[in-house]
Design a protein around this motif. Structure first.
Motif, PDB file in Angstrom:
ATOM      1  N   HIS A  60      43.777  10.665  -5.421  1.00 38.63           N
ATOM      2  CA  HIS A  60      44.539   9.517  -4.940  1.00 38.63           C
ATOM      3  C   HIS A  60      45.878   9.406  -5.670  1.00 38.63           C
ATOM      4  CE1 HIS A  60      45.458   5.097  -5.177  1.00 38.63           C
ATOM      5  NE2 HIS A  60      45.272   5.213  -3.887  1.00 38.63           N
TER       6      HIS A  60
ATOM      7  N   VAL B 206      44.312  -1.725   3.476  1.00 41.32           N
ATOM      8  CA  VAL B 206      43.856  -2.776   2.561  1.00 41.32           C
ATOM      9  C   VAL B 206      45.081  -3.331   1.829  1.00 41.32           C
ATOM     10  CG1 VAL B 206      42.487  -3.197   0.475  1.00 41.32           C
ATOM     11  CG2 VAL B 206      41.591  -1.683   2.268  1.00 41.32           C
TER      12      VAL B 206
ATOM     13  N   ARG C  21      46.335   1.754   1.486  1.00 42.03           N
ATOM     14  CA  ARG C  21      46.229   0.545   0.678  1.00 42.03           C
ATOM     15  C   ARG C  21      47.602   0.226   0.124  1.00 42.03           C
ATOM     16  NH1 ARG C  21      45.205   0.687  -4.827  1.00 42.03           N
ATOM     17  NH2 ARG C  21      44.707  -1.349  -5.658  1.00 42.03           N
TER      18      ARG C  21
ATOM     19  N   LEU D  26      33.058   5.791  -4.797  1.00 42.59           N
ATOM     20  CA  LEU D  26      34.296   5.569  -5.534  1.00 42.59           C
ATOM     21  C   LEU D  26      35.511   5.708  -4.638  1.00 42.59           C
ATOM     22  CD1 LEU D  26      33.383   7.919  -8.513  1.00 42.59           C
ATOM     23  CD2 LEU D  26      33.202   5.429  -8.467  1.00 42.59           C
ATOM     24  N   GLY D  27      36.415   4.752  -4.742  1.00 42.67           N
ATOM     25  CA  GLY D  27      37.667   4.833  -3.998  1.00 42.67           C
ATOM     26  C   GLY D  27      38.776   4.322  -4.877  1.00 42.67           C
ATOM     27  N   PRO D  28      40.007   4.326  -4.340  1.00 46.11           N
ATOM     28  CA  PRO D  28      41.126   3.834  -5.138  1.00 46.11           C
ATOM     29  C   PRO D  28      40.916   2.375  -5.541  1.00 46.11           C
ATOM     30  CG  PRO D  28      41.798   4.264  -2.861  1.00 46.11           C
ATOM     31  CD  PRO D  28      40.424   4.804  -3.026  1.00 46.11           C
ATOM     32  N   GLU D  29      40.794   2.107  -6.810  1.00 54.87           N
ATOM     33  CA  GLU D  29      40.593   0.751  -7.320  1.00 54.87           C
ATOM     34  C   GLU D  29      39.356   0.082  -6.732  1.00 54.87           C
ATOM     35  OE1 GLU D  29      42.736  -0.574  -9.743  1.00 54.87           O
ATOM     36  OE2 GLU D  29      43.633   1.411  -9.674  1.00 54.87           O
ATOM     37  N   ARG D  30      38.431   0.888  -6.205  1.00 52.60           N
ATOM     38  CA  ARG D  30      37.224   0.325  -5.606  1.00 52.60           C
ATOM     39  C   ARG D  30      36.023   1.060  -6.147  1.00 52.60           C
ATOM     40  NH1 ARG D  30      40.423  -2.749  -3.864  1.00 52.60           N
ATOM     41  NH2 ARG D  30      40.763  -3.528  -1.759  1.00 52.60           N
ATOM     42  N   LEU D  31      34.942   0.342  -6.276  1.00 54.36           N
ATOM     43  CA  LEU D  31      33.716   0.973  -6.712  1.00 54.36           C
ATOM     44  C   LEU D  31      32.563   0.182  -6.119  1.00 54.36           C
ATOM     45  CD1 LEU D  31      32.962   2.237 -10.206  1.00 54.36           C
ATOM     46  CD2 LEU D  31      31.336   0.756  -9.096  1.00 54.36           C
TER      47      LEU D  31
ATOM     48  N   LYS E  78      36.395  -2.087   4.304  1.00 56.93           N
ATOM     49  CA  LYS E  78      36.749  -1.964   2.873  1.00 56.93           C
ATOM     50  C   LYS E  78      37.519  -0.685   2.588  1.00 56.93           C
ATOM     51  CE  LYS E  78      32.939  -4.742   1.172  1.00 56.93           C
ATOM     52  NZ  LYS E  78      31.455  -4.719   1.126  1.00 56.93           N
TER      53      LYS E  78
ATOM     54  N   TYR F 116      36.663  10.386 -10.692  1.00 53.46           N
ATOM     55  CA  TYR F 116      37.600  10.034  -9.636  1.00 53.46           C
ATOM     56  C   TYR F 116      38.990  10.002 -10.261  1.00 53.46           C
ATOM     57  CZ  TYR F 116      39.576   7.718  -5.629  1.00 53.46           C
ATOM     58  OH  TYR F 116      40.323   7.438  -4.530  1.00 53.46           O
TER      59      TYR F 116
ATOM     60  N   GLN G 126      36.079   6.436 -13.071  1.00 54.91           N
ATOM     61  CA  GLN G 126      37.423   6.567 -12.509  1.00 54.91           C
ATOM     62  C   GLN G 126      38.438   6.712 -13.634  1.00 54.91           C
ATOM     63  OE1 GLN G 126      36.965   2.841 -10.413  1.00 54.91           O
ATOM     64  NE2 GLN G 126      37.284   3.840  -8.441  1.00 54.91           N
TER      65      GLN G 126
END
Ligand code: SF4
Ligand code: SF4
Lengths: 376, 93
Positions: free
Chosen positions: A122, A235, A190, B31-36, B88, A97, A70
Motif C-alpha cells: 500500500h 473510504v 481511501r 489486514l488493509g490500509p489502516e484497517r485490521l 469497508k 503488511y 502492520q
C-alpha cells in the motif's frame, strides 16, 4: 513469603500487555519538503545518527515475533533512504503488511516498480492542497504538487492500493470537496482528511493553521456528503482538530496498547509525538530488545491502562474508550503529561482550547517552516 | 450489485488487503490500509473461499454442503457479510 509467589506471578502475567498491532518506522527525518505542521519533533535527527540497514532488519524480525501485523515506512521522507527496497522486501518476507507513507516527490516509475516487486502492499501519498500554488507554498518545494499527481497515477497503474492524505488547516480547508474529487479522479481506495494535530511544528504554527469553527463545519458537511456518495468505492477517514471537540480522541488506541514508533536513531516511543515529552528516558533498539521495551519498560508502562489516571478520568465511564486522551496534548497545553487531555469538556483545563480557537478568528501570522535548526 | 444477489460474480480481496493466520494471536486476521479485522469463525470460513475465481454461488454451495444448513440462510448470511466487507474497502465484486 513463598505462599505469595503464585499469586504474584499471576498478577504479572495479567499485567503483561497485549501484543502491538502496528509499528511506524521513521527511517529518517530527512525530507525535501518543509511543511509547517510536520509531526516530526522540533529537534530533528541527523543522517549520521540513523540506524543502519541491518539494525532495521533486526527490528522488523523482532516486531514480527512480538505480534506486529502492520508496518508503516515513514519519516521524514522514507524514500530518502537508499535501503528502502530491501527493507520492504524483508518486512514482506515476514508476512507483515507493508505501507509506505511518502511525500512522493521522489517516487518515479523505476522506484515504484522496485517497491512493488519487493512486496509493498500500500502507498499513502500526502498532498498539501489541490492546487499547485497553495500546495507548493505549504511544502515550500516548487513543482512538488505536479510530481505527486504523476506518482499517484503511477501507483494506480501498478495496481497497488493507494491512499491520498490531506492535512487540512485554515489555508486549504475550504477545498475539502475538491480533495474528495481528486481522490476519486485518481482512483484512490481511501483518502484521509486529517486536520493538523497541534504538537511539535503544528503547535509552533497553530495561530497560522487552526481553522475557525465555521470553516470546520463546512468541511465536516463535505466529508459526510462525500462518504454517502462514494460508499463502497472510496473510504474517507476524517480527523477533526481537538480544539473543537468535546471528547478527546483515544490517541493511538491508548498509550502502549496497540502501537509503537521507532525514531531514525532507534528510540522506541508509544507515538510519533512522544519525543516532545520531557522526563522520559526512551529505550533504544540499539541496547534493548523490542519485546523487553514493550512488555517491561517504564516509559511504556507509565500511562498504559487506567491506573495512572487523575480525576475526572479515574471515575469516568469513557476511561477505557479514550484512555484519557492524548498525553502529548496534555503536556503541550498544561505542562503536565499526566493530566486529563484538555480537549475533554470535563477537563479543568478545557478553557485553553476555546482561547486557541479565538486566535483562529485573527489574521494568520507567517509560517515557521520545518527545517533542521529553524526552531528558534 | 442488486439485492437479489447475482451469484455469478466472483468476490475478491481488494488489492492491498491480506488475509492470513497470525501465530502470535492464534487467529485469522484481515489486514488493509489502516484497517485490521479479526473475523469471527463464520467470516473466516467465507474468506477462505474468496479468491477472485470462485463465484458467490459456488461459495454458498460449498458452505451449505459443509455445514448442512439450508442454502437460503447461508446465501443471505454470506451475501450480507461480503457486502459489509465491501463497504469497508476489503472486498470487491
Ligand atoms: S509533514 Fe511535510 S515536512 Fe514533515 S515529513 Fe511529511 S512531507 Fe516532510
Ligand atoms: S474525563 Fe477522561 S476518560 Fe472521561 S471523557 Fe474526559 S478524557 Fe475521557
Amino acid at each position: 513469603m513463598p505462599d505469595d509467589l503464585p499469586a504474584r506471578r499471576e498478577v504479572t502475567d495479567a499485567m503483561r500487555p497485549e501484543p502491538p498491532l502496528g509499528m511506524l518506522l521513521e527511517l529518517t527525518h530527512r525530507c525535501p519538503l518543509q511543511c509547517p505542521y510536520c509531526s516530526n519533533p522540533l529537534a530533528l535527527e541527523r543522517a549520521s545518527d540513523e540506524l543502519p540497514t541491518e539494525a532495521w532488519q533486526d527490528v522488523l524480525d523482532q516486531a514480527a515475533r512480538l505480534g506486529v501485523l502492520q508496518v508503516h515506512f515513514s519519516g521524514g521522507e522514507p524514500m530518502a533512504r537508499r535501503d528502502l527496497v530491501p527493507l520492504v522486501r524483508h518486512a514482506a518476507g515476514l508476512g507483515l503488511y507493508t505501507n509506505l507513507i511518502t511525500s512522493a516527490v521522489l517516487l518515479d516509475a523505476p522506484a515504484l516498480a522496485a517497491l512493488s516487486d519487493a512486496g509493498l502492499d500500500h502507498v499513502q501519498i500526502s498532498f498539501q492542497d489541490v492546487d499547485e500554488a497553495g500546495a507548493d507554498r505549504i511544502g515550500n518545494y516548487a513543482g512538488g504538487h505536479a510530481k505527486k499527481l504523476a506518482a499517484a497515477r503511477l501507483v494506480r497503474e501498478s495496481g497497488l492500493a493507494l491512499t491520498l492524505n490531506f492535512v487540512v488547516h485554515r489555508h486549504n480547508i475550504a477545498r475539502v470537496p475538491q480533495m474528495i474529487a481528486l481522490g476519486e479522479a485518481l482512483g484512490a481506495g481511501r483518502i484521509e482528511i486529517a486536520n493538523v494535530q497541534y504538537y511539535g511544528w503544528g503547535l509552533r504554527n497553530r495561530a497560522a493553521l487552526l481553522p475557525t469553527r465555521a470553516e470546520l463545519d463546512a468541511a465536516t458537511e463535505a466529508v459526510f456528503a462525500g462518504r454517502e456518495r462514494l460508499a463502497g468505492r472510496m473510504v474517507i477517514d476524517y480527523v477533526i482538530p481537538d480544539y473543537y471537540a468535546i471528547e478527546p480522541k483515544g490517541c493511538m488506541g491508548g498509550w502502549g496498547r496497540r502501537f509503537l514508533n521507532v525514531s531514525p536513531a532507534g528510540r522506541v516511543l508509544p507515538c510519533h509525538a512522544a519525543e516532545t515529552l520531557p522526563g522520559f528516558d526512551w529505550p533504544s533498539v540499539r541496547t534493548t530488545q523490542l519485546a523487553e521495551i514493550w512488555n517491561r519498560s517504564e516509559p511504556f508502562a507509565r500511562y498504559r491502562g487506567t491506573a495512572w489516571m487523575p480525576e475526572p478520568c479515574r471515575s469516568c465511564d469513557r476511561r477505557e474508550i479514550d484512555w484519557g486522551g492524548c498525553r502529548c496534548q496534555a503536556f503541550a497545553l498544561t505542562g503536565d503529561a499526566g493530566r486529563t487531555d484538555p480537549a475533554c469538556a470535563l477537563s479543568p483545563d478545557h478553557a485553553v482550547m476555546a482561547e486557541a480557537a479565538r486566535e483562529a478568528e485573527a489574521p494568520p501570522p507567517p509560517f515557521v517552516y520545518r527545517r533542521i535548526g529553524s526552531n528558534l | 450489485m442488486s439485492d437479489a444477489a447475482d451469484e455469478s460474480v466472483a468476490p475478491a480481496l481488494r488489492r492491498g488487503v491480506k488475509f492470513r493466520f497470525d501465530t502470535v494471536r492464534d487467529a485469522w486476521v484481515l489486514l488493509g490500509p489502516e484497517r485490521l479485522f479479526v473475523p469471527d469463525e463464520t467470516a473466516v470460513e467465507v474468506l477462505r473461499l474468496v479468491d477472485g475465481a470462485r463465484t458467490l454461488g459456488a461459495i454458498i454451495d460449498d458452505l451449505a454442503a459443509r455445514f448442512g444448513a439450508p442454502r437460503d440462510t447461508i446465501a443471505a448470511d454470506v451475501t450480507a457479510l461480503l457486502h459489509d466487507l465491501a463497504g469497508k474497502g476489503a472486498v470487491t465484486f
